[in-house]
Structure formats: C-alpha cells, structure tokens
Scaffold this active site. Structure first.
Site, short mmCIF file in Angstrom:
data_model
loop_
_atom_site.label_atom_id
_atom_site.label_comp_id
_atom_site.label_asym_id
_atom_site.label_seq_id
_atom_site.Cartn_x
_atom_site.Cartn_y
_atom_site.Cartn_z
N CYS A 162 4.08 72.18 -49.31
CA CYS A 162 4.20 73.12 -48.20
C CYS A 162 5.64 73.40 -47.78
CB CYS A 162 3.40 72.60 -47.01
SG CYS A 162 1.65 72.39 -47.40
N HIS A 302 7.84 72.96 -38.33
CA HIS A 302 6.79 72.93 -39.35
C HIS A 302 5.42 72.83 -38.67
CE1 HIS A 302 4.80 72.18 -43.13
NE2 HIS A 302 4.33 71.03 -42.70
N GLU A 313 7.68 65.01 -36.42
CA GLU A 313 8.70 66.05 -36.30
C GLU A 313 9.39 65.99 -34.95
OE1 GLU A 313 9.39 70.77 -37.40
OE2 GLU A 313 7.33 70.02 -37.20
N LYS A 334 2.61 78.34 -36.74
CA LYS A 334 1.29 78.01 -37.29
C LYS A 334 0.20 77.95 -36.22
CE LYS A 334 3.16 75.48 -41.27
NZ LYS A 334 4.60 75.50 -40.85
N HIS A 339 -1.90 77.33 -41.35
CA HIS A 339 -0.94 76.78 -42.31
C HIS A 339 -1.05 77.51 -43.64
CE1 HIS A 339 1.72 74.32 -44.38
NE2 HIS A 339 1.18 73.12 -44.24
N PHE A 398 3.29 67.70 -48.73
CA PHE A 398 2.70 66.51 -49.35
C PHE A 398 3.66 65.92 -50.38
CE2 PHE A 398 -2.20 67.16 -48.85
CZ PHE A 398 -2.07 66.98 -47.48
#
Length: 412
Positions: A162, A302, A313, A334, A339, A398
């Site tokens: 991502c 993110h 984060e 998002k 996402h 990931f």
C-alpha cells in the site's frame, strides 16, 4: 541536482474520475463508500467498498483494446491519459529515451486470474486465455502506459504493497533529480475489490463491519474505528525536471522536494506498534529536502482506520514533530475514499497538491468519538482554510514498507 515539479495529474477514484470532481468531493467531506455491486457480496461479513463508478472502458479504449486489459490496467492508463493531457505534454516533442513510467499495483489482475482459473477448471486448458499472463502481471499498467505514450526511458512497477504510490513518486523524483530522466509518469493503480480478497481480508478481521451505514464505516483515528474499507482506483502524476518544464512552457502545480523510505522489519501485516519505520521514512523525507519539522504545514496521513495502524502513525508523528505535533493539521483522505491500496499514494498526492494550491485542508470525516491515544489535530469533519507551503504525505504497506514524500507549493 535538478528540481522536480508536477505538471499533470490524473485520477480514477470512488469520489470521481477526474481531478476537479475528486477534489470537490474530498473538500466537501463526501464519502465514496457504498454497497458492493461488482459481484454478489451477500454472503460476506463485509459488503461495502469504495467502488469506482461511471467508468466505461469500452467507451474510453474501444471494445477490442479494453478486453485486453485487466481493470487495474484500465484505471492506470486512463489516469495517465488525464495527467498527460493536463500537462500539455506533446510526446512527439520530447526525448522519449528520457521519458519513463513508474507505476505499480499491489495485487495486480486478480479478476483476470480467477476468470481464467474458472475456465480451466470447468472447460479445460484449451479455454485458458493466451493473454492471461500479460493481462494479470503487476508491471502491465506501467507497460501499457509506456506503449501508449512511447516512453522509452526506465519503466518500473514497484511492488511495496500500500506504499506503492509514494514509492513510485519518490523513486521517480530521485531519478529526475539526479539528471537521468526528464519526465516520468508516476503513481499507482488498483482494482482488488473481488470475492477472494474480500474474503481474505474479512477472515483476517481487518475490515470494517459497519454494513448498515457504509458512509460511516471508514473512520480513521476515531475511538470506534473497527477496520479499513477496501477501495479501488488510480492516481498518476507527471513529474518533470523544472528546467524541462519551463523550456516547454508547461503548467506547474507543485514541487516534489523530499522522499524517504524504510522498513519496519517487524511483521508481515502489522505496523510496528511504536511507528518506528514510519518515523524513519518521514525523517528521511525531511532530511532529503533540507526541511525541518517546523516548516511542515500539513500532513496527509496513511490512516486506514485500523486500531493498531492509526495509533502507530500518531506515535510516529509525535516522535517526528515533538511538542509541535499537536499544532500541525493531519488529514485522512481514506475516511472518504476508503483504502485504495497501491493507488492510495498517488491519489493522496493529488489531494495534497490541490490542498497546497487552494489553501484548503480536506476533513477527516466520521471523527465523532475521540480516541484518547490519538490526540492530534485531525481536522475533524469540516474542511479548513489555511496558508500552506509544504505538506508531508505518508503511505505504509504490508511487509513493513514505508514511504513518505514531501511536496511544496511551487515557487519559481
């Protein structure tokens, strides 16, 4: 080192398939999350996603060509066409050997793969398409874009989950800044809303289960967040050396001034709980730009709406900005788009560029119940006007991949 500027942008997203519509919906706090109708999702625990709508590939590319491309390639190619058009880029007038494409995808042609697997199982090997592999492999969006525009420079498809969009933009920035390319189309594309991926993420308990109210499901930093919402689309930028852009009289929308990448070296799916890799990527982005934390005006997070990820984060931002952390607005696109996986970084870079130019920070919607551990200024529920010069955009993936880019409002 050459300065690197953005001269064009293209978008396919749950909030619209061109930049003005996307940006208008984003700053108004509209959600692009709805019930899935790409397939029958009635048997799934999660039945919502951020689908791209009003997208007709046959009208865009013709029936014959559209059938040769998986959906993720179609998205990427259309976004690239928008970006090239906005940049007023006449490819016949540039050095094609110094014109590249850095566009990646995380999951690739999953629909093409499963369609052909079904044909094989039901009708035998003779019914498998000879185009299966060139349709499904991850580099094919970059390849098709390269073919479409005759880009003979480096053409790469980074696969960093991502964080792909930011990885592509950042690595393209490095190549142009070093003087090894003039123009690169950079970003990401994804079309992974599919029964197989929905089942997998659902069984991993990673998805939001707020099926009764789709628009409220994605809620980064909120105390009641319960997982991310899958989405699809593409975000592509035209990056160009400033000298090259000025010579051809191109419009300039922003400057890429920094990039940092790192690995958590921690877990295949979970973020480092203290945000160590995220902090390192952001620190490196600032260092590469020669910018101090006090010069950053806004952060595009993110922020996928997971318990662990959003908290990690937040911790990383606190470590980077110290006592200043609570004074810097942090926005989470998002919350509206869902996402978009490999497409997220490119789409969020476009949003940040518009934010810098228009002086408007999009809201983080659905932030209704404060999480005491997530206590920064997340621009809750309402867009905000602000004087903005420099913005930091984060993308994590990931495997512990982290990529951060630093964008600035263009000044000659």
């Amino acid at each position: 080192m050459d300065r690197v500027v953005v001269t064009g942008m293209g978008i396919v997203s749950p909030l619209g398939n061109e930049v003005e519509t996307f940006w208008s919906n984003l700053k108004e706090g509209k959600s692009g999350i709805s019930y899935i109708d790409l397939f029958d999702a009635s048997a799934f625990g999660t039945r919502i996603a951020g689908q791209v709508r009003d997208f007709d590939p046959e009208a865009l590319f013709g029936r014959k060509e559209a059938r040769k491309m998986d959906r993720f390639v179609q998205f990427g190619l259309y976004a690239a066409e928008q970006a090239v058009k906005q940049a007023n880029l006449d490819v016949s007038m540039i050095d094609r050997e110094r014109f590249g494409v850095y566009v990646g995808t995380g999951i690739g042609g999953i629909q093409t793969l499963t369609d052909n697997m079904e044909a094989y199982q039901n009708r035998g090997p003779g019914r498998v398409s000879p185009s299966l592999v060139p349709m499904m492999i991850s580099n094919m969006a970059a390849a098709q874009i390269s073919i479409r525009f005759g880009a003979m420079g480096p053409t790469l498809s980074p696969v960093t989950a991502c964080s792909i969009g930011n990885t592509a933009i950042g690595e393209a920035f490095r190549l142009i800044r070093s003087g090894d390319a003039d123009v690169i189309l950079a970003g990401g594309t994804e079309a992974a809303i599919h029964p197989l991926s929905l089942a997998s993420f659902g069984n991993a308990t990673a998805l939001s289960k707020r099926g009764d109210d789709p628009e409220k499901a994605s809620r980064p930093f909120d105390g009641d967040r319960d997982g991310f919402v899958m989405a699809e689309g593409a975000g592509i930028l035209v990056l160009e050396s400033m000298d090259h852009a000025l010579r051809r009289g191109a419009p300039i929308y922003a400057e890429v001034i920094g990039y940092g990448a790192s690995s958590d070296a921690y877990h295949v799916v979970a973020s480092h709980p203290e945000g160590e890799g995220a902090f390192l990527a952001m620190k490196r982005a600032l260092q590469s730009a020669g910018v101090t934390p006090t010069e950053v005006d806004v952060v595009s997070a993110h922020a996928t709406s997971t318990q662990v990820g959003d908290l990690a984060e937040t911790k990383a931002l606190k470590k980077l900005f110290g006592e200043q952390a609570k004074d810097i607005p942090v926005t989470a696109n998002k919350s509206m788009t869902g996402h978009m996986f490999g497409a997220a970084g490119g789409a969020e870079a476009i949003a940040l560029i518009r934010s810098l130019n228009d002086g408007i920070i999009p809201p983080t919607i659905n932030l209704d119940h404060s999480d005491p551990a997530c206590d920064l200024d997340y621009v809750p529920n309402q867009a905000r006007e602000a004087d903005l010069s420099i913005g930091l955009s984060n993308s994590f993936g990931f495997g512990g991949h982290n990529a951060a880019i630093l964008l600035a409002r263009y000044q000659a």
